[in-house]
Design an enzyme around this catalytic site. Structure first.
Site, PDB file in Angstrom:
ATOM      1  N   VAL A   9       0.810  -1.217  -0.037  1.00 57.50           N
ATOM      2  CA  VAL A   9      -0.170  -0.081   0.045  1.00 57.50           C
ATOM      3  C   VAL A   9       0.720   1.003  -0.054  1.00 57.50           C
ATOM      4  O   VAL A   9       1.483   1.568   1.103  1.00 57.50           O
ATOM      5  CB  VAL A   9      -1.026  -0.069   1.215  1.00 57.50           C
ATOM      6  CG1 VAL A   9      -1.489   1.223   1.193  1.00 57.50           C
ATOM      7  CG2 VAL A   9      -1.978  -1.267   0.910  1.00 57.50           C
ATOM      8  N   PRO A  10       0.949   1.958  -1.169  1.00 59.56           N
ATOM      9  CA  PRO A  10       2.232   2.814  -1.346  1.00 59.56           C
ATOM     10  C   PRO A  10       2.044   4.300  -0.649  1.00 59.56           C
ATOM     11  O   PRO A  10       1.584   5.192  -1.465  1.00 59.56           O
ATOM     12  CB  PRO A  10       1.989   3.020  -2.830  1.00 59.56           C
ATOM     13  CG  PRO A  10       0.712   2.789  -3.256  1.00 59.56           C
ATOM     14  CD  PRO A  10       0.200   1.630  -2.236  1.00 59.56           C
ATOM     15  N   CYS A  11       2.136   4.189   0.708  1.00 60.48           N
ATOM     16  CA  CYS A  11       1.979   5.486   1.504  1.00 60.48           C
ATOM     17  C   CYS A  11       2.974   6.391   1.129  1.00 60.48           C
ATOM     18  O   CYS A  11       2.699   7.581   1.500  1.00 60.48           O
ATOM     19  CB  CYS A  11       1.827   5.139   3.075  1.00 60.48           C
ATOM     20  SG  CYS A  11       3.216   4.267   3.681  1.00 60.48           S
ATOM     21  N   HIS A  12       3.708   6.001   0.527  1.00 64.00           N
ATOM     22  CA  HIS A  12       5.102   7.077   0.266  1.00 64.00           C
ATOM     23  C   HIS A  12       4.483   8.070  -1.127  1.00 64.00           C
ATOM     24  O   HIS A  12       5.259   8.896  -1.200  1.00 64.00           O
ATOM     25  CB  HIS A  12       6.374   6.294  -0.180  1.00 64.00           C
ATOM     26  CG  HIS A  12       6.153   5.408  -1.443  1.00 64.00           C
ATOM     27  ND1 HIS A  12       5.642   3.988  -1.232  1.00 64.00           N
ATOM     28  CD2 HIS A  12       6.451   5.617  -2.756  1.00 64.00           C
ATOM     29  CE1 HIS A  12       5.659   3.464  -2.406  1.00 64.00           C
ATOM     30  NE2 HIS A  12       6.260   4.305  -3.516  1.00 64.00           N
ATOM     31  N   ARG A  13       3.231   7.528  -1.603  1.00 67.65           N
ATOM     32  CA  ARG A  13       2.833   8.563  -2.802  1.00 67.65           C
ATOM     33  C   ARG A  13       1.770   9.391  -2.412  1.00 67.65           C
ATOM     34  O   ARG A  13       1.239  10.076  -2.975  1.00 67.65           O
ATOM     35  CB  ARG A  13       2.292   7.643  -3.701  1.00 67.65           C
ATOM     36  CG  ARG A  13       3.290   6.482  -4.410  1.00 67.65           C
ATOM     37  CD  ARG A  13       2.669   5.856  -5.448  1.00 67.65           C
ATOM     38  NE  ARG A  13       3.423   4.712  -5.821  1.00 67.65           N
ATOM     39  CZ  ARG A  13       3.369   3.500  -6.366  1.00 67.65           C
ATOM     40  NH1 ARG A  13       2.018   3.141  -6.234  1.00 67.65           N
ATOM     41  NH2 ARG A  13       4.114   2.578  -6.687  1.00 67.65           N
TER      42      ARG A  13
END
Length: 258
Positions: free
Chosen positions: A166-170
DNA sequence: AGGGTGACAGCGT
DNA sequence: TACGCTGCCACCC
């Protein structure tokens, strides 16, 4: 089970189970089976990560220092034991995870059964942010059905059980700065660069419009990227773009309300 | 002009 | 409860 070369995590596990079993009045093996999840290691842009598996899929991913460290953190967080996967019990899932961490668009089953409904909605929204694009916290909040909860979204990101998958860095700030990251803001920037997002292209003007269509987009929207340089109008906020006569893109849905 | 800052609203945990 | 990977605005130079 009775291998002579017992690994340390398993040994710890057996000792703990042996302590618990008499208290519960349950056989040791049963305690072990019922309270133990499996994990495997994988390579990622964050380095080696460990991946724990729950009933429905990946439950936890952590770039821990070691297997022991990972097992400790997992136990603290979920109240369950975790030990290295045996044989091919998670082979299929491990393959999918490896592909996903390598940047391929594969759907990795997740086990978010321990998350609250709000957390699940937020994680689901963030999962849909494409590689090479970013979205602000306030956008995630609105998409998740709780428009005022941008800060609470930050809390969910901070506790994301499955970073990278889950790409929370985006998820970035609405002013175009990249914001914080559980593993350090520098790491966040590195990850984004690796995906083709230069922080400079959003900083200061995270929104972009073109008079040819009269539409305003997030700067990393796939449609915004097609705007010819000479038609490109940069904006610091959606509001300023709307005041200038632009309407929000129906693909990237920038948050127009105050 | 526009980047920096501080105060405070606002949300879920 | 008080807190936090925020947002917004006022206000500063």
């Amino acid at each position: 089970m009775n291998e002579p070369s017992v690994e340390r995590p398993i040994l710890l596990l057996r000792e703990t189970a042996a302590r618990i079993a008499p208290v519960r009045g349950t056989p040791v093996d049963e305690v072990l089976a019922g309270a133990t999840d499996s994990f495997f290691a994988a390579e990622s842009p964050l380095g080696t990560v460990y991946v724990a598996v729950g009933q429905e899929g990946v439950r936890y991913l952590d770039p821990a220092d070691s297997e022991e460290d990972f097992a400790r953190r997992y136990r603290r967080r979920f109240g369950r034991f975790v030990s290295p996967a045996q044989g091919d019990e998670v082979a299929g899932l491990a393959e999918k995870v490896a592909s996903a961490l390598a940047g391929e668009r594969v759907d990795v089953p997740l086990d978010l059964s321990r998350a609250t409904p709000f957390q699940r909605r937020v994680l689901h929204v963030v999962k849909g942010i494409a590689r090479g694009e970013v979205r602000p916290y306030v956008w995630v909040a609105r998409e998740a059905g709780t428009p005022g909860a941008s800060r609470a979204v930050g809390n969910v990101m901070a506790n994301n059980p499955v970073p990278l998958l889950v790409p929370c860095h985006r998820v970035v700030r609405n002013d175009g700065s990249t914001g914080s990251y559980a593993f350090g803001s520098g790491e966040k920037v590195r990850l984004l660069r690796g995906e083709g997002v230069e922080p400079e292209e959003i900083s200061g003007s995270p929104y972009v419009a073109t008079p040819t269509t009269g539409i305003v987009c997030h700067a990393t929207c796939r449609n915004a990227r097609r705007i010819q340089p000479y038609n490109r109008r940069a904006f610091r906020s959606v509001r300023s773009a709307v005041e200038a006569g632009y309407r929000p893109c129906k693909v990237c849905r920038p948050v127009a309300a105050a």
